[in-house]
Structures are given as structure tokens and as C-alpha cells.
Design an enzyme around this catalytic site. Sequence first.
Site, PDB file in Angstrom:
ATOM      1  N   HIS A  17       7.627  -3.707   2.299  1.00  0.00           N
ATOM      2  CA  HIS A  17       6.271  -3.250   1.972  1.00  0.00           C
ATOM      3  C   HIS A  17       5.563  -4.361   1.194  1.00  0.00           C
ATOM      4  O   HIS A  17       6.179  -5.053   0.379  1.00  0.00           O
ATOM      5  CB  HIS A  17       6.355  -1.970   1.137  1.00  0.00           C
ATOM      6  CG  HIS A  17       5.032  -1.374   0.812  1.00  0.00           C
ATOM      7  ND1 HIS A  17       4.235  -1.847  -0.214  1.00  0.00           N
ATOM      8  CD2 HIS A  17       4.337  -0.349   1.381  1.00  0.00           C
ATOM      9  CE1 HIS A  17       3.132  -1.140  -0.279  1.00  0.00           C
ATOM     10  NE2 HIS A  17       3.164  -0.225   0.684  1.00  0.00           N
ATOM     11  N   ASP A  19       3.646  -4.616  -1.419  1.00  0.00           N
ATOM     12  CA  ASP A  19       3.826  -4.613  -2.877  1.00  0.00           C
ATOM     13  C   ASP A  19       5.255  -4.929  -3.267  1.00  0.00           C
ATOM     14  O   ASP A  19       5.509  -5.577  -4.291  1.00  0.00           O
ATOM     15  CB  ASP A  19       3.425  -3.254  -3.461  1.00  0.00           C
ATOM     16  CG  ASP A  19       1.953  -2.944  -3.257  1.00  0.00           C
ATOM     17  OD1 ASP A  19       1.137  -3.888  -3.246  1.00  0.00           O
ATOM     18  OD2 ASP A  19       1.612  -1.761  -3.082  1.00  0.00           O
ATOM     19  N   GLU A  45       3.620 -12.472 -12.104  1.00  0.00           N
ATOM     20  CA  GLU A  45       2.889 -11.613 -11.177  1.00  0.00           C
ATOM     21  C   GLU A  45       2.725 -12.337  -9.843  1.00  0.00           C
ATOM     22  O   GLU A  45       2.534 -13.559  -9.810  1.00  0.00           O
ATOM     23  CB  GLU A  45       1.496 -11.281 -11.732  1.00  0.00           C
ATOM     24  CG  GLU A  45       1.493 -10.756 -13.155  1.00  0.00           C
ATOM     25  CD  GLU A  45       2.025  -9.342 -13.266  1.00  0.00           C
ATOM     26  OE1 GLU A  45       2.127  -8.660 -12.232  1.00  0.00           O
ATOM     27  OE2 GLU A  45       2.320  -8.917 -14.409  1.00  0.00           O
ATOM     28  N   GLU A  58       3.119 -15.992 -17.245  1.00  0.00           N
ATOM     29  CA  GLU A  58       3.576 -16.810 -18.359  1.00  0.00           C
ATOM     30  C   GLU A  58       5.097 -16.903 -18.356  1.00  0.00           C
ATOM     31  O   GLU A  58       5.778 -15.913 -18.119  1.00  0.00           O
ATOM     32  CB  GLU A  58       3.137 -16.200 -19.699  1.00  0.00           C
ATOM     33  CG  GLU A  58       1.631 -16.046 -19.842  1.00  0.00           C
ATOM     34  CD  GLU A  58       1.087 -14.840 -19.114  1.00  0.00           C
ATOM     35  OE1 GLU A  58       0.051 -14.967 -18.440  1.00  0.00           O
ATOM     36  OE2 GLU A  58       1.711 -13.774 -19.198  1.00  0.00           O
ATOM     37  N   LYS A 173       7.781   3.006   5.200  1.00  0.00           N
ATOM     38  CA  LYS A 173       7.551   4.000   4.148  1.00  0.00           C
ATOM     39  C   LYS A 173       8.230   5.300   4.558  1.00  0.00           C
ATOM     40  O   LYS A 173       8.247   5.647   5.739  1.00  0.00           O
ATOM     41  CB  LYS A 173       6.054   4.252   3.935  1.00  0.00           C
ATOM     42  CG  LYS A 173       5.273   3.032   3.518  1.00  0.00           C
ATOM     43  CD  LYS A 173       3.780   3.338   3.384  1.00  0.00           C
ATOM     44  CE  LYS A 173       3.481   4.059   2.096  1.00  0.00           C
ATOM     45  NZ  LYS A 173       2.013   4.190   1.865  1.00  0.00           N
ATOM     46  N   PHE A 238       3.000   0.333  15.073  1.00  0.00           N
ATOM     47  CA  PHE A 238       3.060  -0.277  13.744  1.00  0.00           C
ATOM     48  C   PHE A 238       3.800  -1.606  13.922  1.00  0.00           C
ATOM     49  O   PHE A 238       4.982  -1.715  13.619  1.00  0.00           O
ATOM     50  CB  PHE A 238       3.778   0.656  12.783  1.00  0.00           C
ATOM     51  CG  PHE A 238       3.880   0.168  11.349  1.00  0.00           C
ATOM     52  CD1 PHE A 238       3.285  -1.002  10.904  1.00  0.00           C
ATOM     53  CD2 PHE A 238       4.602   0.917  10.414  1.00  0.00           C
ATOM     54  CE1 PHE A 238       3.399  -1.429   9.598  1.00  0.00           C
ATOM     55  CE2 PHE A 238       4.728   0.511   9.100  1.00  0.00           C
ATOM     56  CZ  PHE A 238       4.127  -0.665   8.688  1.00  0.00           C
ATOM     57  N   ASP A 246      -1.534  -5.735   5.096  1.00  0.00           N
ATOM     58  CA  ASP A 246      -2.146  -5.177   3.892  1.00  0.00           C
ATOM     59  C   ASP A 246      -1.705  -6.029   2.709  1.00  0.00           C
ATOM     60  O   ASP A 246      -0.527  -6.356   2.587  1.00  0.00           O
ATOM     61  CB  ASP A 246      -1.697  -3.720   3.705  1.00  0.00           C
ATOM     62  CG  ASP A 246      -2.483  -2.984   2.652  1.00  0.00           C
ATOM     63  OD1 ASP A 246      -3.485  -3.536   2.167  1.00  0.00           O
ATOM     64  OD2 ASP A 246      -2.088  -1.864   2.294  1.00  0.00           O
ATOM     65  N   ALA A 247      -2.625  -6.393   1.850  1.00  0.00           N
ATOM     66  CA  ALA A 247      -2.287  -7.244   0.714  1.00  0.00           C
ATOM     67  C   ALA A 247      -1.332  -6.532  -0.243  1.00  0.00           C
ATOM     68  O   ALA A 247      -1.340  -5.307  -0.356  1.00  0.00           O
ATOM     69  CB  ALA A 247      -3.553  -7.659  -0.033  1.00  0.00           C
ATOM     70  N   LYS A 253       3.868  -0.042  -7.481  1.00  0.00           N
ATOM     71  CA  LYS A 253       4.661   1.091  -7.003  1.00  0.00           C
ATOM     72  C   LYS A 253       5.516   1.668  -8.134  1.00  0.00           C
ATOM     73  O   LYS A 253       6.713   1.882  -7.984  1.00  0.00           O
ATOM     74  CB  LYS A 253       5.523   0.655  -5.813  1.00  0.00           C
ATOM     75  CG  LYS A 253       4.711   0.416  -4.550  1.00  0.00           C
ATOM     76  CD  LYS A 253       4.144   1.722  -4.019  1.00  0.00           C
ATOM     77  CE  LYS A 253       3.249   1.536  -2.808  1.00  0.00           C
ATOM     78  NZ  LYS A 253       1.930   1.000  -3.150  1.00  0.00           N
ATOM     79  N   ASP A 279       8.199  -2.464 -21.711  1.00  0.00           N
ATOM     80  CA  ASP A 279       7.832  -1.774 -20.478  1.00  0.00           C
ATOM     81  C   ASP A 279       9.052  -1.611 -19.584  1.00  0.00           C
ATOM     82  O   ASP A 279       9.224  -0.584 -18.928  1.00  0.00           O
ATOM     83  CB  ASP A 279       6.770  -2.576 -19.703  1.00  0.00           C
ATOM     84  CG  ASP A 279       5.363  -2.285 -20.166  1.00  0.00           C
ATOM     85  OD1 ASP A 279       5.166  -1.300 -20.883  1.00  0.00           O
ATOM     86  OD2 ASP A 279       4.458  -3.062 -19.804  1.00  0.00           O
TER      87      ASP A 279
END
Length: 393
Positions: A17, A19, A45, A58, A173, A238, A246-247, A253, A279
Site C-alpha cells: 500500500h 502509505d 518521513e 531529522e 487492502k 486493479f 495513489d500517493a 495508517k 509516540d
Amino acid sequence: MARSDYVFTSESVSEGHPDKVCDRISDAVLDAFLSEEPEARVACETFATTNRIVIGGEVGLSDQAKLKDYMGRIEDIARAAVKDIGYEQEKFHHATVEVTNLLHEQSAHIAQGVNASENKDEGAGDQGIMFGYATDETPELMPAPILYAHAILRRLAEVRKSGAEPKLGPDAKSQISVHYEGGKPVGVTQIVLSTQHLDESMTSDDVRAVVEPYIRETLPEGWISAETVWHVNPTGKFVIGGPDGDAGLTGRKIIVDTYGGAAPHGGGAFSGKDPTKVDRSAAYAARYLAKNVVAAGLAQRCTLQLSYAIGVARPLSIYVDTHGTGETEEAAIERAVAKAMDLTPRGIRTHLGLNRPIYARTSAYGHFGRAPEADGGFSWERTDLAEALKAAL
């Protein structure tokens, strides 16, 4: 009174996927830095789209010369991750995708709040709230809908990569709706599976013929009945998948990563963050504690919240909710939790052994409900604190 008869739905997404491609790259970068230095600081990121990967954030190593050397390895790390996932499409191929590295040194202002010094303990990497959850409805002490939504996609990835099902593509998915009776999962009312396929001539029925046997073997016996409704590639073809279709972005998620919506989420994403970032590490600690509460027989269900402030070592609060299933008062469990485990960022990392390159494997199919591994992977899934919790009551 809690409902006992209902249908609850959770979804999962595969490693291909868009993401999750980004999560994988970010965690692969993290693992590379931790392999060099266990105390490395990383907040990575990733963005991916057609023929393009952009990496930013960073990073920090104690040896600046090594930091400069590692910056030159980022492109190779990204390409290796994409190759392992399996992308060799014309417009998203591990060998030809353009990779832009915008990583830079960690902010000194963040570092001064987090790092230990002569007059202060190491502090949390940011403020925030983190939740952990556990339930006895599955052996893994996870909610059934998300556990089995992950399991379906993990099984399809196995047969795709082994060559048993070469027509399946990396992007997929899943979504399952689980029927509960008396508060326990007993069957599946709806199954949704959308998977990329490499043969353009395949219809939805053709895809179902490929995937159905694997779905049936993955779900518990008797959960699929004649009344179960199937939706396999409901929109038709598909073929174009992944970031070309899709970006993708790191950290989008978070519900897939945790409990599939069956429990709260504090809001912070995990992937690409080193374990000084609460986190990630405190969310793992919260799951560890909630799981051990249930494993100790103190409750059938447990939600546990921790809160932190940037630069402050100890949690600001500990909250436990056993949803009416507890064998003792929640306040007593809160006190036991604080006694049984050091919940400072350093204490969490030490207790769970988090300063290791164990994160790329977490980037797909869930961070929770996995088996602890010999090298320290998924250490937060251990139940070795159960006796200490009981003793602390």
C-alpha cells in the site's frame, strides 16, 4: 452496560500500500542508523508518488563524520525496501524510481530538552498521550477484526513472494466484519479484499478464485458461513498499484497499526521515529502493560493511557480502564503499573530493549499481536510482567 451482540469491522493494508511503502522506507532508515549507533536520533518521513520518493526529517549521530557517510546511503536503503516489497512497475520500479534525500541534523533545541545532562534526566521527545489495549477474545490478546484482517494480507504476501501466486501484486487492502455473541467473536458477516493483480485479463471472479482458499485457511474454522458476503475487487480491475496509483505518506495508517478502531489511539504515528520518541516507545509500553494486565488475569479487557511532556522524564498520568471486567480496582492497577515498570523514556527503552534495528518488520501487518522474536523484535508482546503486576497489588 457494554453491548454483547454486535458486528465490528476493521481494515488492514498490505506492505505494498502506498502509505506502507513510506512507513517501510522510514523504518528501514531508522534501522540503518540504530545499527550504527543504538542511541541514534531519527525522525524520518517519506513521501512517494509516480516514479518519485522524497525522504525528509531529522537525524543525529554522536560522530558527525559518520552522519555524513550515512546520508550517502539513504537512496540505497530506499531502493532495497521497494525491491523487497516487490515493485517492478514501469512507473514505480526499485531500480528507476527517483529518490530525493532531504534529511538533516536534529534540531539542537529539541536535543537539549531530550538529552540527559548533569542536572536533569533524559526527557520525553515530545508531549502527547499514548494508549495500549488488550482483550482476551483471541490468544494474542488482540481484537479479532484487526488481527485477522492483518493475517489475511500477510498470508497473501507470503504466497505472492514465494511464487505460488505470481499474478498477485504488492498493493492490497482487507476488511472484515466480525459478529460478536456474548461479547465474543463467533463469525464473519462480510469480507472485503481488494488486491492488485498483474494479469490485466483477470476479472473479480478470477481474483476471488485465487485468494479465497487462503482467506478460508486464515480465518478460524466455522467463521465463514453460507451467509458470509464476499466483496473481492468490487470495482473491477486493479492493475496499477502502489504509489503510481495513489500517493503515499509515512504515518497515515495509525489505526491499522494499532487496534483497528477497537481502542483509542493517541494520535502519534510510529514509523520512522527512534524510541526516544514516546509516540512510539510509550505506545509500545502501554500495549505491553495492558497485555500483561489481561495475561495476569486482572481483567478480560484493559485500556491503558500514558501521558508525557517534552523534556520531562516521568509520565504525567497513568489511566486504566478494565471496562467492567476487572478483578480489582483500576486505581490499584494504576499503582501496580507504576511500581512494576520504569516508565521514563530511558526505562522503557531499557526494559523492552528498543535501541535495536527491529523496526522495518513492524511497518506492515500491525505493531501489536505479533510473536516476540529472538533478536528482541516485538518485545512489547511478551507477558513476562504478569507476576510482577500481581505482586505489586
